[in-house]
Motif scaffolding. Structure first.
Motif, short mmCIF file in Angstrom:
data_model
loop_
_atom_site.label_atom_id
_atom_site.label_comp_id
_atom_site.label_asym_id
_atom_site.label_seq_id
_atom_site.Cartn_x
_atom_site.Cartn_y
_atom_site.Cartn_z
N VAL A 78 1.20 -2.76 -12.75
CA VAL A 78 0.47 -3.33 -13.89
C VAL A 78 -0.97 -2.84 -13.80
CG1 VAL A 78 -0.26 -5.43 -15.08
CG2 VAL A 78 1.93 -5.40 -13.86
N ARG A 79 -1.35 -1.98 -14.73
CA ARG A 79 -2.70 -1.40 -14.69
C ARG A 79 -3.76 -2.50 -14.78
NH1 ARG A 79 -6.40 0.70 -18.45
NH2 ARG A 79 -4.99 0.28 -20.21
N ARG A 80 -4.75 -2.38 -13.90
CA ARG A 80 -5.82 -3.39 -13.89
C ARG A 80 -6.78 -3.11 -15.03
NH1 ARG A 80 -7.03 -6.59 -9.64
NH2 ARG A 80 -9.27 -6.21 -9.80
N ALA A 81 -6.54 -3.81 -16.14
CA ALA A 81 -7.38 -3.68 -17.32
C ALA A 81 -7.25 -4.96 -18.14
CB ALA A 81 -6.96 -2.47 -18.16
N GLY A 82 -8.31 -5.32 -18.83
CA GLY A 82 -8.31 -6.57 -19.57
C GLY A 82 -7.25 -6.66 -20.64
N GLU A 83 -6.89 -5.50 -21.22
CA GLU A 83 -5.91 -5.50 -22.30
C GLU A 83 -4.47 -5.57 -21.82
OE1 GLU A 83 -6.94 -1.08 -21.64
OE2 GLU A 83 -7.92 -3.05 -21.49
N VAL A 84 -4.23 -5.42 -20.51
CA VAL A 84 -2.87 -5.46 -19.96
C VAL A 84 -2.66 -6.82 -19.31
CG1 VAL A 84 -1.18 -4.27 -18.53
CG2 VAL A 84 -3.08 -2.97 -19.53
N ALA A 97 0.83 -1.21 0.00
CA ALA A 97 0.00 0.00 0.00
C ALA A 97 0.86 1.26 0.00
CB ALA A 97 -0.94 0.00 1.21
N GLN A 98 1.99 1.22 0.72
CA GLN A 98 2.89 2.38 0.75
C GLN A 98 3.50 2.65 -0.63
OE1 GLN A 98 5.29 0.75 3.94
NE2 GLN A 98 4.65 2.37 5.35
N VAL A 99 3.89 1.59 -1.32
CA VAL A 99 4.44 1.75 -2.67
C VAL A 99 3.36 2.23 -3.62
CG1 VAL A 99 5.47 0.53 -4.63
CG2 VAL A 99 6.27 0.06 -2.31
N ASP A 143 0.27 6.66 -6.72
CA ASP A 143 -1.18 6.79 -6.85
C ASP A 143 -1.80 5.61 -7.60
OD1 ASP A 143 -3.61 7.98 -6.30
OD2 ASP A 143 -3.63 9.18 -8.13
N ALA A 144 -1.39 4.41 -7.22
CA ALA A 144 -1.92 3.20 -7.82
C ALA A 144 -2.81 2.46 -6.82
CB ALA A 144 -0.77 2.28 -8.25
N ASP A 145 -3.54 1.48 -7.31
CA ASP A 145 -4.28 0.56 -6.46
C ASP A 145 -3.30 -0.49 -5.95
OD1 ASP A 145 -5.88 -2.04 -5.98
OD2 ASP A 145 -7.48 -0.56 -6.23
N THR A 146 -3.47 -0.95 -4.71
CA THR A 146 -2.55 -1.94 -4.16
C THR A 146 -2.51 -3.21 -5.01
OG1 THR A 146 -4.29 -2.76 -2.68
CG2 THR A 146 -2.76 -1.12 -1.79
#
Length: 386
Positions: free
Chosen positions: A221-227, A56-58, A63-66
């Motif tokens: 790693v962005r949470r998205a179906g294409e990634v 969570a700190q990283v 500004d990412a989701d854990t």
């Protein structure tokens, strides 16, 4: 015996004392030493709790989701995982081809995987930067091919400190469905790194560049179906099947603590460090045949790359024994060939070999900068008389 003044923070930073103390609490039986994947007893639960706190700190630093943070052994592994993992996923649905774009002045941790991918049948374009070390959106767009599926361009260059406008680069990729990876190892903790604002799909971090321990990093790693990133290390399905291996609790706590400190001190650190960098340049700028490499305006605060005219670079580096500095990336320090980064921005072999990188950090003092100026001026005066 006096230690040399350390001005090589771009190579690595010392672990912040408060971070080191927290890490030490995760090594022995009296501390939180257990395997965080051991979910059948309290020792494992405690380890998992602090590992997730570190995650969570990283995540907060960028500004990412854990759930978008994948632990790695450093930015080198993160870069390899991003490029090879995306390429493998692409190959699974395409029988041939596939085009990747990187900049010619990426760290070797991106350039070498790109070269390896070429050996596997992918095509790679290496974009040349301008004389300021910056990649433009127009240059990137001109390099697109019908089957371009991945771009990897760093946020801050490790030798020049030049800052790419990654958001603009991402913006020309998005309409074409091209994924964007960014090596942010030299940016995190030095400038704002916000994955939402940048719009990147993948982003690499390394703890030892912002006062955390060596041997630990992360891939956003962005949470998205294409990634979709194919694992490159197998054996247990850790990190949501993207990176197997028992987590090094003390290392992760170190990275998390360093990330939190970096976020809290970002404004203070960046202003003070930039002021010291400017003072160092002011103190040597009037030396004969001295020029600054890269962009003076679009540059991270802690890096100053300087060419010292006709002075032999190896002799200059050896003469500056009271300064711990480098002639470029630490990964290439054993090579006496001119820096490929400096060559790419148009420097001759002679000027590239006569260039030094000074990098300033959190623990650099005003007195150390004044000493460095005096020492540089004295040594260069002697070399010019020789």
């Amino acid at each position: 015996m006096r230690k040399p003044v350390y001005l090589d923070y771009a190579a690595t930073t010392p672990v912040a004392p408060e971070v080191a103390a927290r890490m030490a609490q995760c090594l022995t039986f009296d501390g939180t030493f257990a395997n965080s994947a051991s979910r059948s007893h309290v020792y494992g639960w405690q380890a998992e709790e602090i590992v997730e706190e570190a995650r969570a700190q990283v995540a907060s630093l960028i500004d990412a989701d854990t759930r978008e943070i994948v632990w790695t052994s450093g930015a080198t592994e993160a870069n390899n995982l991003a490029l090879k993992g995306i390429a493998e996923t692409y190959r699974a649905t395409h029988t041939q081809g596939g085009h990747i774009i990187v900049s010619a002045i990426e760290h070797k941790a991106v350039l070498d995987p790109a070269t390896w991918l070429e050996s596997q049948g992918f095509r790679v374009t290496r974009l040349q930067p301008g004389s300021d070390g910056i990649i433009t959106a127009a240059g990137l767009e001109a390099a697109f091919q019908d089957d371009t599926f991945l771009v990897s361009i760093m946020l801050v260059n490790n030798e020049l400190g030049s800052i790419n406008d990654v958001k603009c680069l991402v913006d020309v990729c998005k309409p074409r469905g091209i994924l964007f990876h960014c090596d942010a190892a030299q940016a995190a903790g030095k400038i704002e790194v916000n994955v939402k604002k940048l719009g990147v799909d993948l982003l690499s971090l390394s703890a030892h560049k912002f006062y955390g321990p060596k041997g630990v990093g992360a891939l956003y790693v962005r949470r998205a179906g294409e990634v979709k990133v194919a694992a490159q290390i197998h054996g247990g399905g850790h990190e949501r099947m993207m990176r197997s291996g028992t987590l090094a609790t003390h290392q992760l706590i170190g990275m998390g603590g360093a990330a939190e400190l970096a976020r809290e001190q970002l404004s203070e650190d960046s202003l003070r460090i930039a002021t010291l960098r400017d003072r160092l340049w002011e103190g040597i700028a009037n030396l004969p045949n001295v020029t600054r490499n890269g962009s003076p305006s679009c540059c991270v605060g802690g890096i100053l790359n300087v060419a010292f005219g006709n002075i032999d670079g190896e002799m200059l580096l050896l003469s500056l024994r009271d300064l711990a500095i480098s002639s470029g990336s630490a990964c290439n320090s054993a090579s006496m060939s001119p820096s490929y980064v400096l060559k790419a921005i148009g420097l001759s072999d002679e000027h590239a070999q006569a260039s030094l990188r000074f990098s300033i950090g959190r623990y650099t003092t005003v007195d150390e900068i004044e000493f460095a100026i005096e020492h540089l001026r004295s040594v260069i005066a002697k070399l010019n008389k020789a």
